[in-house]
Design a protein around this motif. Structure first.
Motif, PDB file in Angstrom:
ATOM      1  N   GLY A  58       0.800  -1.217   0.000  1.00 35.42           N
ATOM      2  CA  GLY A  58       0.000   0.000   0.000  1.00 35.42           C
ATOM      3  C   GLY A  58       0.830   1.264   0.000  1.00 35.42           C
ATOM      4  N   ARG A  59       2.155   1.123  -0.195  1.00 35.25           N
ATOM      5  CA  ARG A  59       3.084   2.257  -0.185  1.00 35.25           C
ATOM      6  C   ARG A  59       2.940   3.102   1.080  1.00 35.25           C
ATOM      7  NH1 ARG A  59       2.476   4.142  -6.462  1.00 35.25           N
ATOM      8  NH2 ARG A  59       1.114   5.651  -5.465  1.00 35.25           N
ATOM      9  N   ALA A  60       2.684   2.426   2.220  1.00 35.73           N
ATOM     10  CA  ALA A  60       2.492   3.126   3.497  1.00 35.73           C
ATOM     11  C   ALA A  60       3.261   2.396   4.600  1.00 35.73           C
ATOM     12  CB  ALA A  60       1.012   3.183   3.852  1.00 35.73           C
ATOM     13  N   LEU A  84       9.144  16.374   2.110  1.00 36.61           N
ATOM     14  CA  LEU A  84       8.595  15.551   1.024  1.00 36.61           C
ATOM     15  C   LEU A  84       7.109  15.843   0.810  1.00 36.61           C
ATOM     16  CD1 LEU A  84      10.451  12.216   1.884  1.00 36.61           C
ATOM     17  CD2 LEU A  84      11.011  13.841   0.049  1.00 36.61           C
ATOM     18  N   GLU A  85       6.398  16.158   1.895  1.00 41.31           N
ATOM     19  CA  GLU A  85       4.983  16.538   1.778  1.00 41.31           C
ATOM     20  C   GLU A  85       4.838  17.836   0.980  1.00 41.31           C
ATOM     21  OE1 GLU A  85       2.242  15.222   5.452  1.00 41.31           O
ATOM     22  OE2 GLU A  85       3.991  16.413   6.054  1.00 41.31           O
ATOM     23  N   SER A  91       2.366  11.808   1.866  1.00 38.61           N
ATOM     24  CA  SER A  91       1.326  12.372   2.726  1.00 38.61           C
ATOM     25  C   SER A  91       1.335  11.575   4.025  1.00 38.61           C
ATOM     26  CB  SER A  91      -0.042  12.302   2.049  1.00 38.61           C
ATOM     27  OG  SER A  91      -0.422  10.961   1.841  1.00 38.61           O
ATOM     28  N   ARG A  92       0.697  12.130   5.037  1.00 37.12           N
ATOM     29  CA  ARG A  92       0.559  11.428   6.318  1.00 37.12           C
ATOM     30  C   ARG A  92      -0.912  11.119   6.523  1.00 37.12           C
ATOM     31  NH1 ARG A  92       5.076  14.122  10.251  1.00 37.12           N
ATOM     32  NH2 ARG A  92       5.869  15.499   8.647  1.00 37.12           N
ATOM     33  N   VAL A 107       2.668   7.918   3.590  1.00 37.93           N
ATOM     34  CA  VAL A 107       2.138   7.265   2.394  1.00 37.93           C
ATOM     35  C   VAL A 107       2.798   7.902   1.174  1.00 37.93           C
ATOM     36  CG1 VAL A 107       0.059   6.710   1.090  1.00 37.93           C
ATOM     37  CG2 VAL A 107      -0.071   6.934   3.582  1.00 37.93           C
ATOM     38  N   LEU A 108       3.324   7.068   0.301  1.00 43.17           N
ATOM     39  CA  LEU A 108       3.937   7.544  -0.927  1.00 43.17           C
ATOM     40  C   LEU A 108       2.852   7.869  -1.945  1.00 43.17           C
ATOM     41  CD1 LEU A 108       6.721   7.929  -2.339  1.00 43.17           C
ATOM     42  CD2 LEU A 108       6.414   5.615  -3.247  1.00 43.17           C
ATOM     43  N   THR A 109       2.872   9.076  -2.459  1.00 44.77           N
ATOM     44  CA  THR A 109       1.899   9.491  -3.471  1.00 44.77           C
ATOM     45  C   THR A 109       2.356   9.002  -4.847  1.00 44.77           C
ATOM     46  OG1 THR A 109       2.996  11.575  -3.943  1.00 44.77           O
ATOM     47  CG2 THR A 109       1.369  11.585  -2.140  1.00 44.77           C
ATOM     48  N   ASP A 110       1.493   9.144  -5.830  1.00 42.67           N
ATOM     49  CA  ASP A 110       1.874   8.795  -7.200  1.00 42.67           C
ATOM     50  C   ASP A 110       3.052   9.657  -7.665  1.00 42.67           C
ATOM     51  OD1 ASP A 110      -0.091   6.851  -7.286  1.00 42.67           O
ATOM     52  OD2 ASP A 110      -1.531   8.123  -8.365  1.00 42.67           O
TER      53      ASP A 110
END
Length: 171
Positions: A58-60, A84-85, A91-92, A107-110
């Motif tokens: 889930g890239r988290a 990074l945000e 994102s958190r 969480v890694l965004t696209d």
């Protein structure tokens, strides 16, 4: 004060190995950091965060676990994730597990995934140039075994995570 005669002094071979190891520990991170800054505009710690997230289900990853994976303090991680945000790469989110324990995940965004995908080829080329081109194929498993043994002594909580896909949330 301890008695110097009780010290298990290093043999000549051990001293040469220790000096070589400490030189690698000082020079390799700086070389990797310089390459990532030059080619991707991020530092090695930020790359470690993005890379760890990219490999997680889930890239988290929980922030506490991510600090271990990226080899940084929770404070350093929090500052890096904030940077990074701002770029829109991470994102958190707050989660609640079955025991109703709240935690914060990164969480890694696209967009962040795109950064990792773009940075990875040059990073791998540099790792190959600096490490794997400098040793023989027979030495690769030796390097891995030695690294795991030293890691088990220095950071046992991380040794179980090495090379285990999907283990990032358990670390």
């Amino acid at each position: 004060m301890s008695d110097p005669t009780d010290v298990p002094w290093l043999s000549d071979d051990e001293q040469r190995a220790w000096m070589a190891l400490t030189a690698v520990l000082m020079s390799l991170p700086a070389a990797i950091d310089a390459q990532l800054k030059r080619d991707a505009g991020i530092n090695f710690f930020e790359y470690a965060i993005l890379s760890s997230l990219s490999q997680a289900p889930g890239r988290a990853v929980r922030m506490g676990n991510l600090a271990h994976l990226a080899a940084g303090s929770p404070s350093r991680l929090s500052h890096a994730v904030s940077r990074l945000e701002k770029h829109g790469w991470v994102s958190r989110r707050t989660t609640v597990d079955a025991t109703e324990t709240r935690s914060v995940e990164a969480v890694l965004t696209d967009a962040g995934m795109a950064v990792v995908v773009a940075a990875a080829p040059d990073h791998v080329r540099e790792a190959r140039r600096l490490v794997f081109d400098a040793i023989t194929p027979e030495q690769v498993p030796q390097l891995a075994a030695i690294g795991r043994q030293v890691l088990a002594a220095t950071a046992p909580h991380l040794s179980a995570c090495l090379g285990e896909p999907g283990m990032q949330n358990a670390c």
